[in-house]
Design a protein around this motif. Structure first.
Motif, PDB file in Angstrom:
ATOM      1  N   PRO A  97       0.222  -5.804   7.301  1.00 35.12           N
ATOM      2  CA  PRO A  97       0.994  -4.654   7.794  1.00 35.12           C
ATOM      3  C   PRO A  97       0.153  -3.379   7.850  1.00 35.12           C
ATOM      4  O   PRO A  97       0.307  -2.561   8.765  1.00 35.12           O
ATOM      5  CB  PRO A  97       2.140  -4.528   6.779  1.00 35.12           C
ATOM      6  N   ALA A  98      -0.747  -3.208   6.871  1.00 34.69           N
ATOM      7  CA  ALA A  98      -1.597  -2.016   6.849  1.00 34.69           C
ATOM      8  C   ALA A  98      -2.543  -1.998   8.047  1.00 34.69           C
ATOM      9  O   ALA A  98      -2.830  -0.929   8.611  1.00 34.69           O
ATOM     10  CB  ALA A  98      -2.389  -1.963   5.541  1.00 34.69           C
TER      11      ALA A  98
ATOM     12  N   TYR B 188      -1.854  -3.369  10.945  1.00 35.76           N
ATOM     13  CA  TYR B 188      -0.988  -3.059  12.084  1.00 35.76           C
ATOM     14  C   TYR B 188      -0.732  -1.557  12.172  1.00 35.76           C
ATOM     15  O   TYR B 188      -0.839  -0.952  13.250  1.00 35.76           O
ATOM     16  CB  TYR B 188       0.334  -3.820  11.939  1.00 35.76           C
ATOM     17  N   TYR B 189      -0.405  -0.941  11.028  1.00 36.92           N
ATOM     18  CA  TYR B 189      -0.081   0.483  11.043  1.00 36.92           C
ATOM     19  C   TYR B 189      -1.306   1.366  11.227  1.00 36.92           C
ATOM     20  O   TYR B 189      -1.175   2.543  11.562  1.00 36.92           O
ATOM     21  CB  TYR B 189       0.661   0.861   9.751  1.00 36.92           C
TER      22      TYR B 189
ATOM     23  N   ASN C  17      -1.165   1.374  14.942  1.00 36.95           N
ATOM     24  CA  ASN C  17       0.132   1.871  15.424  1.00 36.95           C
ATOM     25  C   ASN C  17       0.688   2.840  14.370  1.00 36.95           C
ATOM     26  O   ASN C  17       1.465   2.449  13.500  1.00 36.95           O
ATOM     27  CB  ASN C  17       1.106   0.712  15.642  1.00 36.95           C
ATOM     28  N   LYS C  18       0.242   4.071  14.440  1.00 38.75           N
ATOM     29  CA  LYS C  18       0.592   5.066  13.438  1.00 38.75           C
ATOM     30  C   LYS C  18       2.110   5.229  13.331  1.00 38.75           C
ATOM     31  O   LYS C  18       2.798   5.399  14.339  1.00 38.75           O
ATOM     32  CB  LYS C  18      -0.034   6.421  13.785  1.00 38.75           C
ATOM     33  N   THR C  19       2.621   5.144  12.106  1.00 36.65           N
ATOM     34  CA  THR C  19       4.049   5.276  11.839  1.00 36.65           C
ATOM     35  C   THR C  19       4.239   6.158  10.603  1.00 36.65           C
ATOM     36  O   THR C  19       3.576   5.950   9.590  1.00 36.65           O
ATOM     37  CB  THR C  19       4.701   3.900  11.583  1.00 36.65           C
ATOM     38  N   GLU C  20       5.132   7.124  10.723  1.00 38.22           N
ATOM     39  CA  GLU C  20       5.365   8.046   9.617  1.00 38.22           C
ATOM     40  C   GLU C  20       5.845   7.282   8.375  1.00 38.22           C
ATOM     41  O   GLU C  20       6.726   6.433   8.456  1.00 38.22           O
ATOM     42  CB  GLU C  20       6.421   9.084  10.010  1.00 38.22           C
TER      43      GLU C  20
ATOM     44  N   LYS D 278       4.070   5.162   6.656  1.00 44.48           N
ATOM     45  CA  LYS D 278       3.366   3.886   6.482  1.00 44.48           C
ATOM     46  C   LYS D 278       1.867   4.123   6.374  1.00 44.48           C
ATOM     47  O   LYS D 278       1.301   4.956   7.082  1.00 44.48           O
ATOM     48  CB  LYS D 278       3.651   2.947   7.663  1.00 44.48           C
ATOM     49  N   HIS D 279       1.225   3.383   5.489  1.00 52.47           N
ATOM     50  CA  HIS D 279      -0.219   3.520   5.284  1.00 52.47           C
ATOM     51  C   HIS D 279      -0.991   2.528   6.136  1.00 52.47           C
ATOM     52  O   HIS D 279      -0.640   1.345   6.210  1.00 52.47           O
ATOM     53  CB  HIS D 279      -0.570   3.276   3.813  1.00 52.47           C
ATOM     54  N   GLY D 280      -2.059   3.021   6.768  1.00 49.20           N
ATOM     55  CA  GLY D 280      -2.973   2.145   7.478  1.00 49.20           C
ATOM     56  C   GLY D 280      -3.986   1.562   6.516  1.00 49.20           C
ATOM     57  O   GLY D 280      -4.063   1.959   5.346  1.00 49.20           O
TER      58      GLY D 280
ATOM     59  N   GLU E 196       9.676  -5.674   7.269  1.00 52.38           N
ATOM     60  CA  GLU E 196       9.239  -4.576   8.144  1.00 52.38           C
ATOM     61  C   GLU E 196       9.999  -4.599   9.470  1.00 52.38           C
ATOM     62  O   GLU E 196      10.447  -3.566   9.950  1.00 52.38           O
ATOM     63  CB  GLU E 196       7.729  -4.689   8.400  1.00 52.38           C
TER      64      GLU E 196
END
Length: 357
Positions: free
Chosen positions: A116-117, A119-120, A123-126, A128-130, A203
């Protein structure tokens, strides 16, 4: 305080998951598929709606009003996770509670925490940590260290399993009967990778949990996040998991004619039914408490790592308690104990990371 509560909830969930297979080991005269699908009815079909009804009275409306995309992806990840859960039962069967759970859940921990990290990151999501968070922020680096330490613990448990196989000649025929390391390790790898899809399902179904959270916060202003928000999401994920397991177990029941187990008067039918019900209900409780822990820590890598680490810890403790390692050499026993201690250390590191945020 939220971090401490989150760790405690994850421990209870990990204890439930690490313990659920124990009642299955007490079932007498039934095939694996007979007891697995019966327990699954409680895990995936009966208990989740009851839990949602008790905690989210309008859960049916939330599901029915969700988009086809949300429901579809949540269900799909449930199907994939179901394959992982199905092979989990086989992995534990061939490797034992201790070794099987360590390998499967270790792989699930790594994939479920990091994918998931990744992915984020793209795909930046408020909120969520990359993946960069684990290499640039002190809290993220601490989580990564905890993950690596846990992998070392899993390695030690795996080493103990290989030493156990070498020493099987000194063990009893009963201990040898179902222990198949080669086949078990292949099943465990498949199970570990696909089991991580449960976190992906959470998610994907997060919008449903968000609706439940918003409705609760509107009715209970100033009381923080809703502890049971994920209970609505679990229903859809577990529908997918049930489909996978039902198809496979139905095939085995017909192929092996083991559906006759349910009417076999030579086996303790009533006791077996009760044991399967206990196992299935205990299994569901892992995610009931995972959701509570997630509401306090967030559905990031920390929650998933803590959940998996606690399950591995409890599974190995049961392995020792059930004497799966009885009669093995001193180096083998030392390796499994060292693995348990190392995993405990990893839990402490990940828990400490939350204080750095």
């Amino acid at each position: 305080m939220n971090a401490i509560a989150g760790v405690i909830f994850h421990f209870i969930g990990g204890f439930a998951s690490g313990s659920f297979y124990v009642p299955y080991k007490k079932v007498k005269g039934w095939s694996w598929e007979s007891m697995w699908i019966l327990g699954g009815l409680f895990s995936w079909i009966i208990v989740p709606p009851i839990a949602a009804w008790l905690t989210i009275p309008n859960f049916v409306e939330i599901i029915s009003e969700s988009s086809a995309s949300i429901l579809g992806y949540t269900f799909l990840f449930g199907v994939l996770w179901g394959i992982g859960g199905l092979t989990y039962g086989l992995g534990v069967r061939y490797l034992g509670v201790s070794l099987g759970s360590s390998i499967i859940l270790g792989l699930s921990m790594v994939f479920g925490a990091l994918m998931p990290a990744i992915y984020y990151f793209f795909n930046k999501t408020e909120g969520k940590h990359g993946i960069d968070y684990f290499f640039t922020e002190s809290a993220g680096i601490c989580v990564m260290i905890g993950l690596l330490v846990c992998i070392v613990g899993i390695y030690l448990c795996g080493k103990a399993g290989m030493l156990k196989e070498k020493g099987l000649g000194a063990l009893s025929e009963e201990a040898k009967s179902e222990y198949k390391f080669g086949l078990g390790i292949v099943v465990a790898i498949v199970s570990g990778v696909l089991s991580a899809c449960f976190n992906f399902g959470i998610e994907a179904g997060k919008p449903m949990a968000d609706v439940a959270n918003q409705l609760w916060k509107a009715a209970n202003p100033g009381q923080g996040e809703f502890l049971y928000q994920n209970n609505v999401t679990y229903i859809v994920i577990l529908w997918g998991g049930f489909c996978t397991n039902f198809i496979w177990c139905a095939y085995l029941l017909l192929k092996n004619k083991t559906y006759k187990d349910y009417t076999n008067s030579t086996s303790p039918i009533g006791k077996n039914l009760l044991l399967c019900a206990i196992a299935g209900t205990t299994w569901y409780l892992q995610f009931f408490f995972y959701g509570m822990g997630e509401s306090r820590l967030g559905n990031g890598a920390s929650s998933w790592i803590l959940h998996m680490a606690f399950i591995i810890l409890i599974s190995n403790a049961w392995g020792v308690a059930l004497k799966e390692w009885k009669g093995v050499s001193k180096p083998t026993y030392t390796a499994i104990i060292a693995g348990i201690v190392t995993i405990i250390l990893s839990i402490c590191i990940v828990g400490f990371a939350k204080t750095l945020e």
